[in-house]
Structures are given as structure tokens and as C-alpha cells.
Design a protein around this motif. Structure first.
Motif, PDB file in Angstrom:
ATOM      1  N   LEU A  98      25.992 -18.616  -8.773  1.00  0.00           N
ATOM      2  CA  LEU A  98      24.799 -18.412  -8.137  1.00  0.00           C
ATOM      3  C   LEU A  98      24.531 -19.638  -7.060  1.00  0.00           C
ATOM      4  N   ALA A  99      24.571 -20.829  -7.717  1.00  0.00           N
ATOM      5  CA  ALA A  99      24.418 -21.782  -7.003  1.00  0.00           C
ATOM      6  C   ALA A  99      25.356 -22.225  -5.738  1.00  0.00           C
ATOM      7  N   ALA A 100      26.464 -21.614  -6.121  1.00  0.00           N
ATOM      8  CA  ALA A 100      27.540 -21.793  -4.941  1.00  0.00           C
ATOM      9  C   ALA A 100      27.312 -20.895  -3.826  1.00  0.00           C
ATOM     10  N   ASN A 101      26.683 -19.909  -3.991  1.00  0.00           N
ATOM     11  CA  ASN A 101      26.583 -18.540  -3.171  1.00  0.00           C
ATOM     12  C   ASN A 101      25.587 -19.118  -1.910  1.00  0.00           C
ATOM     13  N   ALA A 102      24.833 -20.273  -2.354  1.00  0.00           N
ATOM     14  CA  ALA A 102      23.725 -20.928  -1.291  1.00  0.00           C
ATOM     15  C   ALA A 102      22.814 -19.891  -0.879  1.00  0.00           C
ATOM     16  N   THR A 103      22.245 -19.286  -1.496  1.00  0.00           N
ATOM     17  CA  THR A 103      21.283 -18.110  -0.975  1.00  0.00           C
ATOM     18  C   THR A 103      19.835 -18.242  -1.826  1.00  0.00           C
ATOM     19  N   VAL A 104      19.010 -17.871  -0.964  1.00  0.00           N
ATOM     20  CA  VAL A 104      17.523 -17.737  -1.711  1.00  0.00           C
ATOM     21  C   VAL A 104      17.043 -16.378  -1.601  1.00  0.00           C
ATOM     22  N   ALA A 105      17.072 -15.782  -2.645  1.00  0.00           N
ATOM     23  CA  ALA A 105      16.508 -14.319  -2.673  1.00  0.00           C
ATOM     24  C   ALA A 105      14.968 -14.354  -3.031  1.00  0.00           C
ATOM     25  N   THR A 106      14.293 -13.611  -2.320  1.00  0.00           N
ATOM     26  CA  THR A 106      12.870 -13.435  -2.572  1.00  0.00           C
ATOM     27  C   THR A 106      12.678 -12.098  -2.687  1.00  0.00           C
ATOM     28  N   GLY A 107      12.047 -11.624  -3.542  1.00  0.00           N
ATOM     29  CA  GLY A 107      11.773 -10.124  -3.963  1.00  0.00           C
ATOM     30  C   GLY A 107      10.276  -9.888  -3.723  1.00  0.00           C
ATOM     31  N   ARG A 108       9.874  -8.799  -2.946  1.00  0.00           N
ATOM     32  CA  ARG A 108       8.528  -8.305  -2.842  1.00  0.00           C
ATOM     33  C   ARG A 108       8.486  -6.845  -2.993  1.00  0.00           C
ATOM     34  N   VAL A 109       7.569  -6.538  -4.048  1.00  0.00           N
ATOM     35  CA  VAL A 109       7.422  -5.066  -4.445  1.00  0.00           C
ATOM     36  C   VAL A 109       6.584  -4.274  -3.029  1.00  0.00           C
ATOM     37  N   VAL A 110       6.927  -3.525  -2.567  1.00  0.00           N
ATOM     38  CA  VAL A 110       6.411  -2.726  -1.472  1.00  0.00           C
ATOM     39  C   VAL A 110       5.620  -1.773  -1.980  1.00  0.00           C
ATOM     40  N   ASP A 111       5.948  -1.007  -2.951  1.00  0.00           N
ATOM     41  CA  ASP A 111       5.139  -0.001  -3.576  1.00  0.00           C
ATOM     42  C   ASP A 111       5.696   0.161  -5.136  1.00  0.00           C
ATOM     43  N   ALA A 112       4.685   0.696  -5.920  1.00  0.00           N
ATOM     44  CA  ALA A 112       5.108   0.990  -7.327  1.00  0.00           C
ATOM     45  C   ALA A 112       3.985   1.832  -7.984  1.00  0.00           C
ATOM     46  N   ALA A 113       4.584   2.458  -9.086  1.00  0.00           N
ATOM     47  CA  ALA A 113       3.588   3.323  -9.856  1.00  0.00           C
ATOM     48  C   ALA A 113       4.232   3.457 -11.195  1.00  0.00           C
ATOM     49  N   LEU A 114       3.158   3.753 -12.215  1.00  0.00           N
ATOM     50  CA  LEU A 114       3.598   3.806 -13.515  1.00  0.00           C
ATOM     51  C   LEU A 114       4.030   5.386 -13.776  1.00  0.00           C
ATOM     52  N   SER A 115       4.882   5.777 -14.246  1.00  0.00           N
ATOM     53  CA  SER A 115       5.375   7.160 -14.655  1.00  0.00           C
ATOM     54  C   SER A 115       4.976   7.438 -16.061  1.00  0.00           C
ATOM     55  N   GLU A 116       4.952   6.417 -16.858  1.00  0.00           N
ATOM     56  CA  GLU A 116       4.404   6.839 -18.144  1.00  0.00           C
ATOM     57  C   GLU A 116       3.758   5.556 -18.577  1.00  0.00           C
ATOM     58  N   LEU A 117       2.726   5.755 -19.536  1.00  0.00           N
ATOM     59  CA  LEU A 117       2.066   4.727 -20.392  1.00  0.00           C
ATOM     60  C   LEU A 117       1.510   5.211 -21.674  1.00  0.00           C
ATOM     61  N   ASP A 118       2.055   4.441 -23.042  1.00  0.00           N
ATOM     62  CA  ASP A 118       1.616   4.670 -24.146  1.00  0.00           C
ATOM     63  C   ASP A 118       0.815   3.576 -24.656  1.00  0.00           C
ATOM     64  N   ASP A 119      -0.552   3.433 -24.468  1.00  0.00           N
ATOM     65  CA  ASP A 119      -1.111   2.425 -24.850  1.00  0.00           C
ATOM     66  C   ASP A 119      -0.970   2.073 -26.186  1.00  0.00           C
ATOM     67  N   HIS A 120      -1.216   3.139 -27.140  1.00  0.00           N
ATOM     68  CA  HIS A 120      -1.040   2.793 -28.494  1.00  0.00           C
ATOM     69  C   HIS A 120       0.478   2.050 -28.867  1.00  0.00           C
ATOM     70  N   ALA A 121       1.344   2.538 -28.129  1.00  0.00           N
ATOM     71  CA  ALA A 121       2.610   1.706 -28.459  1.00  0.00           C
ATOM     72  C   ALA A 121       2.959   0.469 -27.723  1.00  0.00           C
ATOM     73  N   GLY A 122       2.026   0.322 -26.779  1.00  0.00           N
ATOM     74  CA  GLY A 122       2.304  -0.625 -26.064  1.00  0.00           C
ATOM     75  C   GLY A 122       3.439  -0.782 -25.183  1.00  0.00           C
ATOM     76  N   THR A 123       3.810   0.514 -24.518  1.00  0.00           N
ATOM     77  CA  THR A 123       5.003   0.573 -23.422  1.00  0.00           C
ATOM     78  C   THR A 123       4.626   1.635 -22.356  1.00  0.00           C
ATOM     79  N   ALA A 124       5.207   1.099 -21.124  1.00  0.00           N
ATOM     80  CA  ALA A 124       5.050   1.933 -19.971  1.00  0.00           C
ATOM     81  C   ALA A 124       6.536   1.962 -19.230  1.00  0.00           C
ATOM     82  N   LYS A 125       6.545   2.694 -18.432  1.00  0.00           N
ATOM     83  CA  LYS A 125       7.685   2.874 -17.543  1.00  0.00           C
ATOM     84  C   LYS A 125       6.969   2.979 -16.128  1.00  0.00           C
ATOM     85  N   MET A 126       7.758   2.446 -15.073  1.00  0.00           N
ATOM     86  CA  MET A 126       7.427   1.930 -14.000  1.00  0.00           C
ATOM     87  C   MET A 126       8.677   2.296 -12.931  1.00  0.00           C
ATOM     88  N   LEU A 127       8.041   2.824 -11.594  1.00  0.00           N
ATOM     89  CA  LEU A 127       9.141   3.017 -10.462  1.00  0.00           C
ATOM     90  C   LEU A 127       8.602   1.907  -9.423  1.00  0.00           C
TER      91      LEU A 127
END
Length: 172
Positions: A98-127
């Protein structure tokens, strides 16, 4: 006799007024508890999971070759469960690559949504749709777009990613 009728009407009006006041109080209380109870809590949990999930997905798509160990530390802090275990097994050879590749990668979420949320179990799924800018010395930055399915788990430290899977992107 007329005095008795007037008294009866006054008692009847007083009883009706008292009943209306009790009904108004009960209605107001019911409205307030419905507006501020489980629905509000669920909405708050949903918003918190989505905001945190967006941040974490962007973080796991960001890495600067100048500080691979620091970047991996951020990845570990953002993850839990199987994903955390997988990232913790990153060996020295991979870090050097990774260091030898000499690349800076910067991620930016353009859009997202939860497809599931179980508040009691404390789990969620997201796209999430993510734009990753890859900058390498001496070349123009390249932008890559990916979609991810993410699983989130609520931990004592807040929401963390427990899985992050890249999804195929169509060529329309």
C-alpha cells in the motif's frame, strides 16, 4: 320548581364541562406521548445510523500512503465483528505494498440509505454510492465510483461497520 330546574341545568353543565376538560387532557397527553415515544426514538436511531454509516463508509475508502498504519488504525476504529477481524489481520507485506503504491485515496459518500434497521438488536443495513478520488504523484487524479452494501452494529462506542461489500455497478 323553577329553581330546581335551574340548579339541575347548572349541575348538568358543570358535569359536561368537567367531562370535556378530562377528554381534552387525555387527548393532549395521548398526542404528546405518541409524538415523542417510540416513533421519535426510532427516527433518531435511523438518522444516527445513517449519518454515522455514511462517515464510516467514506473512512474505509480513504487511505494515504504516507501513513498506512494511521489509516489502518482509523479503519479498525470504524469497524467491529468480522470486518474488524479481517482488517486486523493486515500483514506487513500488504502495508508495504500500500505504501509503495504511492496513492492517496479519498472516499466520499455521494448518496446512501438504510435498507433495514432493527433498533432493538442494534443492527442496520445500508446501501451507499461512493466516489473515490485516487491521486498519485505525477498523474492526474482519477475518480472511481463504487456502490457498497454495509452492515452496521451498535457497540458501546456507537455505530460501527461489521461488513462492507462492493456491489456491481451497471453500465447503462
Amino acid at each position: 320548581m323553577a329553581a330546581v330546574k335551574v340548579a339541575a341545568v347548572k349541575v348538568g353543565l358543570a358535569a359536561l364541562t368537567a367531562a370535556a376538560a378530562v377528554f381534552a387532557g387525555w387527548s393532549g397527553y395521548s398526542w404528546y406521548t405518541a409524538a415523542h415515544a417510540a416513533t421519535a426514538t426510532y427516527g433518531t436511531a435511523r438518522d444516527e445510523a445513517l449519518v454515522t454509516g455514511r462517515t464510516l463508509v467514506a473512512q474505509l475508502n480513504t487511505l494515504d500512503y504516507h501513513d498506512v498504519d494511521g489509516g489502518l488504525g482509523k479503519w479498525l476504529a470504524a469497524s467491529t465483528g468480522p470486518l474488524h477481524d479481517q482488517l486486523a489481520r493486515t500483514d506487513e507485506t500488504t502495508k508495504k505494498t500500500l505504501a509503495a503504491n504511492a496513492t492517496v485515496a479519498t472516499g466520499r459518500v455521494v448518496d446512501a440509505a438504510l435498507s433495514e434497521l432493527d433498533d432493538h438488536a442494534g443492527t442496520a443495513k445500508m446501501l451507499a454510492s461512493v466516489e473515490i478520488t485516487m491521486a498519485k504523484a505525477g498523474t492526474a487524479p482519477a475518480v472511481k465510483r463504487n456502490r457498497f452494501a454495509a452492515a452496521l452494529s451498535r457497540t458501546p462506542d456507537g455505530w460501527k461497520l461489521s461488513a462492507l461489500d462492493q456491489l456491481p455497478v451497471g453500465t447503462r
